[in-house]
Design a protein around this motif. Structure first.
Motif, PDB file in Angstrom:
ATOM      1  N   LEU A  14      12.415  -4.106   3.330  1.00 14.42           N
ATOM      2  CA  LEU A  14      11.773  -3.834   2.044  1.00 14.42           C
ATOM      3  C   LEU A  14      11.164  -5.097   1.457  1.00 14.42           C
ATOM      4  O   LEU A  14      10.044  -5.078   0.936  1.00 14.42           O
ATOM      5  CB  LEU A  14      12.781  -3.218   1.079  1.00 14.42           C
ATOM      6  CG  LEU A  14      12.243  -2.582  -0.177  1.00 14.42           C
ATOM      7  CD1 LEU A  14      11.260  -1.475   0.147  1.00 14.42           C
ATOM      8  CD2 LEU A  14      13.388  -2.022  -1.002  1.00 14.42           C
ATOM      9  N   ILE A  15      11.867  -6.213   1.571  1.00 14.09           N
ATOM     10  CA  ILE A  15      11.335  -7.493   1.083  1.00 14.09           C
ATOM     11  C   ILE A  15      10.089  -7.881   1.875  1.00 14.09           C
ATOM     12  O   ILE A  15       9.077  -8.290   1.299  1.00 14.09           O
ATOM     13  CB  ILE A  15      12.414  -8.583   1.157  1.00 14.09           C
ATOM     14  CG1 ILE A  15      13.508  -8.297   0.127  1.00 14.09           C
ATOM     15  CG2 ILE A  15      11.814  -9.965   0.938  1.00 14.09           C
ATOM     16  CD1 ILE A  15      14.739  -9.147   0.272  1.00 14.09           C
ATOM     17  N   VAL A  16      10.156  -7.725   3.193  1.00 10.72           N
ATOM     18  CA  VAL A  16       8.999  -8.045   4.036  1.00 10.72           C
ATOM     19  C   VAL A  16       7.830  -7.124   3.704  1.00 10.72           C
ATOM     20  O   VAL A  16       6.676  -7.576   3.620  1.00 10.72           O
ATOM     21  CB  VAL A  16       9.383  -7.951   5.532  1.00 10.72           C
ATOM     22  CG1 VAL A  16       8.160  -8.014   6.427  1.00 10.72           C
ATOM     23  CG2 VAL A  16      10.369  -9.048   5.887  1.00 10.72           C
ATOM     24  N   LEU A  17       8.106  -5.845   3.495  1.00 12.03           N
ATOM     25  CA  LEU A  17       7.057  -4.885   3.139  1.00 12.03           C
ATOM     26  C   LEU A  17       6.367  -5.275   1.835  1.00 12.03           C
ATOM     27  O   LEU A  17       5.138  -5.324   1.767  1.00 12.03           O
ATOM     28  CB  LEU A  17       7.644  -3.479   3.004  1.00 12.03           C
ATOM     29  CG  LEU A  17       6.708  -2.425   2.407  1.00 12.03           C
ATOM     30  CD1 LEU A  17       5.671  -1.999   3.427  1.00 12.03           C
ATOM     31  CD2 LEU A  17       7.482  -1.239   1.895  1.00 12.03           C
ATOM     32  N   TYR A  21       2.602  -6.616   1.851  1.00 11.89           N
ATOM     33  CA  TYR A  21       1.633  -5.733   1.202  1.00 11.89           C
ATOM     34  C   TYR A  21       0.945  -6.436   0.035  1.00 11.89           C
ATOM     35  O   TYR A  21      -0.265  -6.300  -0.135  1.00 11.89           O
ATOM     36  CB  TYR A  21       2.329  -4.452   0.733  1.00 11.89           C
ATOM     37  CG  TYR A  21       1.362  -3.456   0.159  1.00 11.89           C
ATOM     38  CD1 TYR A  21       0.570  -2.693   0.995  1.00 11.89           C
ATOM     39  CD2 TYR A  21       1.225  -3.309  -1.210  1.00 11.89           C
ATOM     40  CE1 TYR A  21      -0.333  -1.778   0.480  1.00 11.89           C
ATOM     41  CE2 TYR A  21       0.326  -2.399  -1.737  1.00 11.89           C
ATOM     42  CZ  TYR A  21      -0.446  -1.647  -0.889  1.00 11.89           C
ATOM     43  OH  TYR A  21      -1.350  -0.757  -1.410  1.00 11.89           O
ATOM     44  N   ALA A  22       1.709  -7.181  -0.746  1.00 14.69           N
ATOM     45  CA  ALA A  22       1.107  -7.911  -1.870  1.00 14.69           C
ATOM     46  C   ALA A  22       0.110  -8.946  -1.361  1.00 14.69           C
ATOM     47  O   ALA A  22      -0.987  -9.097  -1.920  1.00 14.69           O
ATOM     48  CB  ALA A  22       2.192  -8.586  -2.697  1.00 14.69           C
ATOM     49  N   TRP A  23       0.463  -9.651  -0.298  1.00 11.78           N
ATOM     50  CA  TRP A  23      -0.448 -10.652   0.267  1.00 11.78           C
ATOM     51  C   TRP A  23      -1.726  -9.978   0.775  1.00 11.78           C
ATOM     52  O   TRP A  23      -2.835 -10.442   0.498  1.00 11.78           O
ATOM     53  CB  TRP A  23       0.235 -11.407   1.408  1.00 11.78           C
ATOM     54  CG  TRP A  23      -0.684 -12.356   2.084  1.00 11.78           C
ATOM     55  CD1 TRP A  23      -1.066 -13.595   1.658  1.00 11.78           C
ATOM     56  CD2 TRP A  23      -1.376 -12.125   3.308  1.00 11.78           C
ATOM     57  NE1 TRP A  23      -1.949 -14.132   2.556  1.00 11.78           N
ATOM     58  CE2 TRP A  23      -2.158 -13.259   3.573  1.00 11.78           C
ATOM     59  CE3 TRP A  23      -1.405 -11.065   4.207  1.00 11.78           C
ATOM     60  CZ2 TRP A  23      -2.953 -13.350   4.714  1.00 11.78           C
ATOM     61  CZ3 TRP A  23      -2.206 -11.168   5.324  1.00 11.78           C
ATOM     62  CH2 TRP A  23      -2.963 -12.306   5.557  1.00 11.78           C
ATOM     63  N   LEU A  24      -1.572  -8.869   1.504  1.00 11.24           N
ATOM     64  CA  LEU A  24      -2.731  -8.165   2.053  1.00 11.24           C
ATOM     65  C   LEU A  24      -3.624  -7.599   0.950  1.00 11.24           C
ATOM     66  O   LEU A  24      -4.845  -7.765   0.979  1.00 11.24           O
ATOM     67  CB  LEU A  24      -2.275  -7.049   2.985  1.00 11.24           C
ATOM     68  CG  LEU A  24      -3.374  -6.225   3.630  1.00 11.24           C
ATOM     69  CD1 LEU A  24      -4.164  -7.080   4.608  1.00 11.24           C
ATOM     70  CD2 LEU A  24      -2.777  -5.029   4.333  1.00 11.24           C
ATOM     71  N   ALA A  25      -3.023  -6.939  -0.032  1.00 12.11           N
ATOM     72  CA  ALA A  25      -3.803  -6.323  -1.112  1.00 12.11           C
ATOM     73  C   ALA A  25      -4.550  -7.381  -1.925  1.00 12.11           C
ATOM     74  O   ALA A  25      -5.714  -7.183  -2.287  1.00 12.11           O
ATOM     75  CB  ALA A  25      -2.887  -5.513  -2.019  1.00 12.11           C
ATOM     76  N   ASN A  26      -3.911  -8.493  -2.193  1.00 13.85           N
ATOM     77  CA  ASN A  26      -4.579  -9.542  -2.961  1.00 13.85           C
ATOM     78  C   ASN A  26      -5.636 -10.265  -2.139  1.00 13.85           C
ATOM     79  O   ASN A  26      -6.666 -10.674  -2.673  1.00 13.85           O
ATOM     80  CB  ASN A  26      -3.563 -10.528  -3.521  1.00 13.85           C
ATOM     81  CG  ASN A  26      -2.868  -9.970  -4.730  1.00 13.85           C
ATOM     82  OD1 ASN A  26      -3.509  -9.452  -5.632  1.00 13.85           O
ATOM     83  ND2 ASN A  26      -1.562 -10.048  -4.740  1.00 13.85           N
ATOM     84  N   SER A  27      -5.410 -10.425  -0.854  1.00 14.59           N
ATOM     85  CA  SER A  27      -6.427 -11.052  -0.001  1.00 14.59           C
ATOM     86  C   SER A  27      -7.681 -10.189   0.064  1.00 14.59           C
ATOM     87  O   SER A  27      -8.803 -10.708  -0.033  1.00 14.59           O
ATOM     88  CB  SER A  27      -5.882 -11.267   1.413  1.00 14.59           C
ATOM     89  OG  SER A  27      -4.817 -12.176   1.391  1.00 14.59           O
ATOM     90  N   VAL A  28      -7.499  -8.901   0.224  1.00 20.04           N
ATOM     91  CA  VAL A  28      -8.646  -7.991   0.231  1.00 20.04           C
ATOM     92  C   VAL A  28      -9.368  -8.050  -1.104  1.00 20.04           C
ATOM     93  O   VAL A  28     -10.598  -8.076  -1.173  1.00 20.04           O
ATOM     94  CB  VAL A  28      -8.198  -6.548   0.566  1.00 20.04           C
ATOM     95  CG1 VAL A  28      -9.308  -5.546   0.317  1.00 20.04           C
ATOM     96  CG2 VAL A  28      -7.713  -6.469   1.999  1.00 20.04           C
ATOM     97  N   LEU A  50       0.200   1.482  -6.493  1.00 22.23           N
ATOM     98  CA  LEU A  50       0.981   2.699  -6.304  1.00 22.23           C
ATOM     99  C   LEU A  50       1.222   3.052  -4.840  1.00 22.23           C
ATOM    100  O   LEU A  50       2.236   3.671  -4.513  1.00 22.23           O
ATOM    101  CB  LEU A  50       0.283   3.875  -6.995  1.00 22.23           C
ATOM    102  CG  LEU A  50       0.204   3.803  -8.517  1.00 22.23           C
ATOM    103  CD1 LEU A  50      -0.641   4.953  -9.054  1.00 22.23           C
ATOM    104  CD2 LEU A  50       1.587   3.828  -9.127  1.00 22.23           C
ATOM    105  N   ILE A  51       0.316   2.664  -3.958  1.00 18.22           N
ATOM    106  CA  ILE A  51       0.399   3.081  -2.553  1.00 18.22           C
ATOM    107  C   ILE A  51       1.621   2.498  -1.841  1.00 18.22           C
ATOM    108  O   ILE A  51       2.199   3.151  -0.976  1.00 18.22           O
ATOM    109  CB  ILE A  51      -0.908   2.718  -1.810  1.00 18.22           C
ATOM    110  CG1 ILE A  51      -2.028   3.616  -2.305  1.00 18.22           C
ATOM    111  CG2 ILE A  51      -0.752   2.835  -0.315  1.00 18.22           C
ATOM    112  CD1 ILE A  51      -3.384   3.275  -1.746  1.00 18.22           C
ATOM    113  N   TRP A  52       2.070   1.310  -2.211  1.00 19.41           N
ATOM    114  CA  TRP A  52       3.196   0.691  -1.517  1.00 19.41           C
ATOM    115  C   TRP A  52       4.486   1.476  -1.730  1.00 19.41           C
ATOM    116  O   TRP A  52       5.452   1.326  -0.963  1.00 19.41           O
ATOM    117  CB  TRP A  52       3.401  -0.755  -1.953  1.00 19.41           C
ATOM    118  CG  TRP A  52       3.939  -0.881  -3.344  1.00 19.41           C
ATOM    119  CD1 TRP A  52       3.234  -0.907  -4.500  1.00 19.41           C
ATOM    120  CD2 TRP A  52       5.319  -0.966  -3.716  1.00 19.41           C
ATOM    121  NE1 TRP A  52       4.079  -1.014  -5.565  1.00 19.41           N
ATOM    122  CE2 TRP A  52       5.364  -1.054  -5.118  1.00 19.41           C
ATOM    123  CE3 TRP A  52       6.510  -0.983  -2.997  1.00 19.41           C
ATOM    124  CZ2 TRP A  52       6.559  -1.157  -5.814  1.00 19.41           C
ATOM    125  CZ3 TRP A  52       7.695  -1.089  -3.699  1.00 19.41           C
ATOM    126  CH2 TRP A  52       7.721  -1.177  -5.086  1.00 19.41           C
TER     127      TRP A  52
END
Length: 69
Positions: A14-17, A21-28, A50-52
């Protein structure tokens, strides 16, 4: 699998997710939405915020283990 081990593995996942996900969403967002209008940015962050929850719900359900009868 014992419940304690399942919860430990689930917590790590869960921590890795969340971090990944935060890194990917912010990079995009940085590369794709830099000059976008405010409403596009708002919708993007609303949806990605919300998607995560969907994979996290499945992971938490797995951590709880099978239902006891």
């Amino acid at each position: 699998m014992p419940v304690r081990l399942r919860k430990f593995i689930g917590t790590i996942l869960l921590i890795v997710l969340v971090l990944g996900y935060a890194w990917l969403a912010n990079s995009v967002a940085v590369y794709a939405l830099g000059n976008a209008p405010w409403w596009t940015q708002f919708l993007y962050f609303l949806l990605t915020g919300l998607i995560w929850i969907l994979p996290a719900m499945l992971l938490i359900k797995w951590m709880a283990g099978p239902k006891k009868r």
